[in-house]
Motif scaffolding. Sequence first.
Motif, short mmCIF file in Angstrom:
data_model
loop_
_atom_site.label_atom_id
_atom_site.label_comp_id
_atom_site.label_asym_id
_atom_site.label_seq_id
_atom_site.Cartn_x
_atom_site.Cartn_y
_atom_site.Cartn_z
N ALA A 161 0.81 -1.19 -0.05
CA ALA A 161 -0.01 -0.05 0.00
C ALA A 161 0.94 1.24 0.02
CB ALA A 161 -1.17 0.00 1.22
N VAL A 162 2.09 1.15 0.46
CA VAL A 162 3.01 2.39 0.65
C VAL A 162 3.42 2.78 -0.81
CG1 VAL A 162 5.39 3.50 1.03
CG2 VAL A 162 3.83 2.00 2.66
N GLY A 163 3.43 1.61 -1.93
CA GLY A 163 3.82 1.89 -3.25
C GLY A 163 2.56 2.51 -3.79
N ASP A 164 1.30 2.29 -3.47
CA ASP A 164 0.09 2.42 -4.00
C ASP A 164 -0.48 3.73 -3.68
OD1 ASP A 164 -1.30 1.28 -6.03
OD2 ASP A 164 -2.52 0.06 -4.64
N ASN A 165 -0.47 3.99 -2.33
CA ASN A 165 -1.21 5.27 -1.97
C ASN A 165 -0.59 5.52 -0.56
OD1 ASN A 165 -2.83 7.16 -0.95
ND2 ASN A 165 -4.65 6.36 -1.81
N GLU A 166 0.31 6.29 -0.57
CA GLU A 166 1.00 6.39 0.75
C GLU A 166 0.10 7.23 1.86
OE1 GLU A 166 5.00 7.82 0.16
OE2 GLU A 166 5.42 8.25 2.37
N GLY A 167 -0.43 8.09 1.45
CA GLY A 167 -1.11 8.99 2.36
C GLY A 167 -2.17 8.26 2.94
N MET A 168 -2.74 7.26 2.11
CA MET A 168 -3.67 6.35 2.83
C MET A 168 -3.51 5.41 3.76
SD MET A 168 -4.64 2.93 1.65
CE MET A 168 -5.81 1.66 2.05
N VAL A 169 -2.18 4.65 3.57
CA VAL A 169 -1.75 3.91 4.78
C VAL A 169 -1.28 4.54 5.95
CG1 VAL A 169 -0.42 1.75 4.64
CG2 VAL A 169 -0.08 3.18 2.73
N ARG A 170 -0.80 5.86 5.56
CA ARG A 170 -0.46 6.62 6.74
C ARG A 170 -1.59 6.96 7.76
NH1 ARG A 170 1.87 11.33 5.10
NH2 ARG A 170 3.64 10.10 4.01
N PHE A 172 -4.15 4.98 7.91
CA PHE A 172 -4.11 3.84 8.58
C PHE A 172 -3.19 3.30 9.52
CE2 PHE A 172 -7.53 3.33 5.23
CZ PHE A 172 -8.64 3.43 6.11
N SER A 173 -2.42 4.17 10.05
CA SER A 173 -1.49 4.11 11.10
C SER A 173 -0.51 3.04 11.05
CB SER A 173 -2.09 3.57 12.53
OG SER A 173 -2.37 2.12 12.27
N ALA A 174 0.03 3.20 9.36
CA ALA A 174 1.39 2.42 9.20
C ALA A 174 2.64 3.50 9.28
CB ALA A 174 0.99 1.57 7.81
N ASN A 175 3.41 3.22 9.69
CA ASN A 175 4.81 3.94 9.71
C ASN A 175 5.31 3.93 8.28
OD1 ASN A 175 7.19 5.36 10.03
ND2 ASN A 175 7.27 4.59 12.16
N THR A 176 5.01 4.74 7.61
CA THR A 176 5.30 4.48 5.89
C THR A 176 6.84 4.75 5.95
OG1 THR A 176 5.02 6.95 5.75
CG2 THR A 176 3.17 5.25 4.84
N SER B 72 1.83 17.17 19.02
CA SER B 72 2.82 17.04 18.11
C SER B 72 3.26 15.48 17.85
CB SER B 72 4.18 17.71 18.62
OG SER B 72 4.62 17.60 19.94
N LEU B 73 2.37 14.79 18.11
CA LEU B 73 2.44 13.44 17.81
C LEU B 73 2.40 12.96 16.14
CD1 LEU B 73 2.59 10.74 19.51
CD2 LEU B 73 0.47 10.42 18.94
N ALA B 74 3.24 12.09 15.80
CA ALA B 74 3.30 11.81 14.63
C ALA B 74 2.06 11.33 13.89
CB ALA B 74 4.26 10.64 14.22
N GLU B 75 1.62 11.69 12.65
CA GLU B 75 0.44 11.41 11.94
C GLU B 75 0.12 9.88 12.00
OE1 GLU B 75 0.52 12.78 7.92
OE2 GLU B 75 -1.41 11.87 7.51
N HIS B 76 0.89 8.92 11.87
CA HIS B 76 0.55 7.58 11.70
C HIS B 76 0.50 7.06 13.09
CE1 HIS B 76 5.05 7.08 12.23
NE2 HIS B 76 4.83 5.96 13.28
N LYS B 77 0.84 7.75 14.10
CA LYS B 77 0.68 7.38 15.60
C LYS B 77 -0.51 7.76 16.08
CE LYS B 77 5.24 6.90 17.42
NZ LYS B 77 6.44 7.65 17.83
N ARG B 78 -1.09 8.73 15.86
CA ARG B 78 -2.44 9.14 16.11
C ARG B 78 -3.53 8.76 15.38
NH1 ARG B 78 -2.62 15.77 15.89
NH2 ARG B 78 -0.58 15.79 15.82
#
Lengths: 308, 264
Positions: A161-170, A172-176, B72-78
């Motif tokens: 999903a990172v290669g597909d749509n990075e903003g979306m995975v982020r 959903f709480s993935a550390n891209t 200031s928590l990172a986007e993916h964490k919150r």
Amino acid sequence: MMTAMFGAVESGVIYAIMALGVYVSFRVLDFPDLTVDGSFVTGGAVASIMITAGYDPFISTIAALFAGFLAGCMTGILHTKGGINPLLSGILMMIALYSINLRIMGKPNVPLLAEETVMTKIESWFTSAWSVLLFMLVLTLIIKLIIDLFLKTEIGLSLRAVGDNEGMVRSFSANTGWMKVLGLGLSNALVAFSGALIAQYNGFSDVGMGIGMIVIGLASVIIGEAVIGDSKIARATLAVVVGAILYRIIVTLALRIEFLDTGDMKLITAIIVIIALIMPKVLDKQKEAARKKKRLAQLNADGGGPVA
Amino acid sequence: MLEMNQIFKVFYEGTPDEKIALNKVNLSMKQGDFVTVIGSNGAGKSTLMNVISGKLVPDMGTVMIDGVNMTSLAEHKRAVKIGRVFQDPMAGTAPTMTIEENLALAYNRTKKRTLSFGVTKKRRDFYREKLEMLHLGLEDRLQAKVGLLSGGERQALSLLMATFTDPKILLLDEHTAALDPSRAELITNLTKEIVAKLGLTTLMVTHNMQQALDLGNRLIMMDKGQIIFSANEEEKADLTVEKLLAEFQKIKGGAGLSDRSLLS
């Protein structure tokens, strides 16, 4: 001719592991990673220097895999933490690795002809001309299978999903950022593993053996996709393996043409990639044109629709 | 549930383009509140959303979610606590992956990702059951690539993905704006249904005044980085589009028709 073809398939199967690595960075992560040119040699360098130091060739090859993993992670860190453009972080790492590889080897070329390598071991186990080919084929297919399975795990899914749509995975709480580092690490681990095996297959490791490796990897991915397709992950990775073997066969055939010599190899590679990239588009256009022609003929026969 | 305190955000500070996007904004939402946000372009609605989601860090002020300071928590964490649906139907899904794989990605929002399979038999049944809520027949197309879906279907899927893991806060950023009227209505109804069913604390930005009035229990209007008008549950029940426009013009001091056209 037959021996040349046999050699082409044999080395093609080993290069397929490298191509699978390129598939992971280029297709899965959508990251054109030029580190490959350097990490391929790193693999060969680590394995050959350990083998000449007396280590078991299998352990040396595994060590090469880890060295490649580290190199890939560095590229990922340059990109994600340093904010450097993907292409540039790959190029920087590639250049840095050139010197590192020289340091590892201590000289530009390390011969392995007198050493016990993975290849000589395999040949001593099964005394058949097919032994290396079959062993490598099984190994490559196992690696392909592991990649297929990995890309279906929760971590694998977010990597894709990172290669597909990075903003979306982020969202959903993935550390891209770390996903990219991990993906590049895995990619270059495979590349270095392949480099280690190729060094042992050729009987030497050379600081220049990685030049153009990324293009060969891309050629394999693209040829495979054109021939086999990429509708599913398992199919796409199979395509990469087949593409890598096909690429070797094409190059071997091309080199049989009288006026071409080994120095023309890179030019041939570039031309193969260009053709593989352009051909599908040309074919699509032709099909489209044929379809339009047919529709027009049908329309004329029907007398056409009302004029609006 | 959500406490925004004195949020200040300026873009291009110290240049001629300097723009105060949020000017000491205070917003407090209780558990189960559904606040609709209206305002013309550049009013600061999206910046407000981005400060909550963590895409932007405010220059001053604090953001508290569920009693925890998240400024200031990172986007993916919150993101563990926040579900989001974007304006662009392409933005909320991964197009080359299948519907079930997209749902598997969303399923992991609140959980640590591991090396176990994202789609198992048990999970597939769960995804199918959730998809049935959309009444779009997507439950029979689990293995279709999301890139093949229409904008409306994608947006419905995005909405499901953002909500089926019970987020503390749901952020809807003009999520019906890119759809045709009938699809927009479908998504609006789905939103109403899902938010009510799960009792989600929701913040929705919209340019559609009627939608802002139809949905939610509170309404705020933003202009030039500030909340210029706020209606609670009772006040909102009496509001009409005309009253809202009149209110807007009164506050703006009769700034004229151009604003009216921007808002309606």
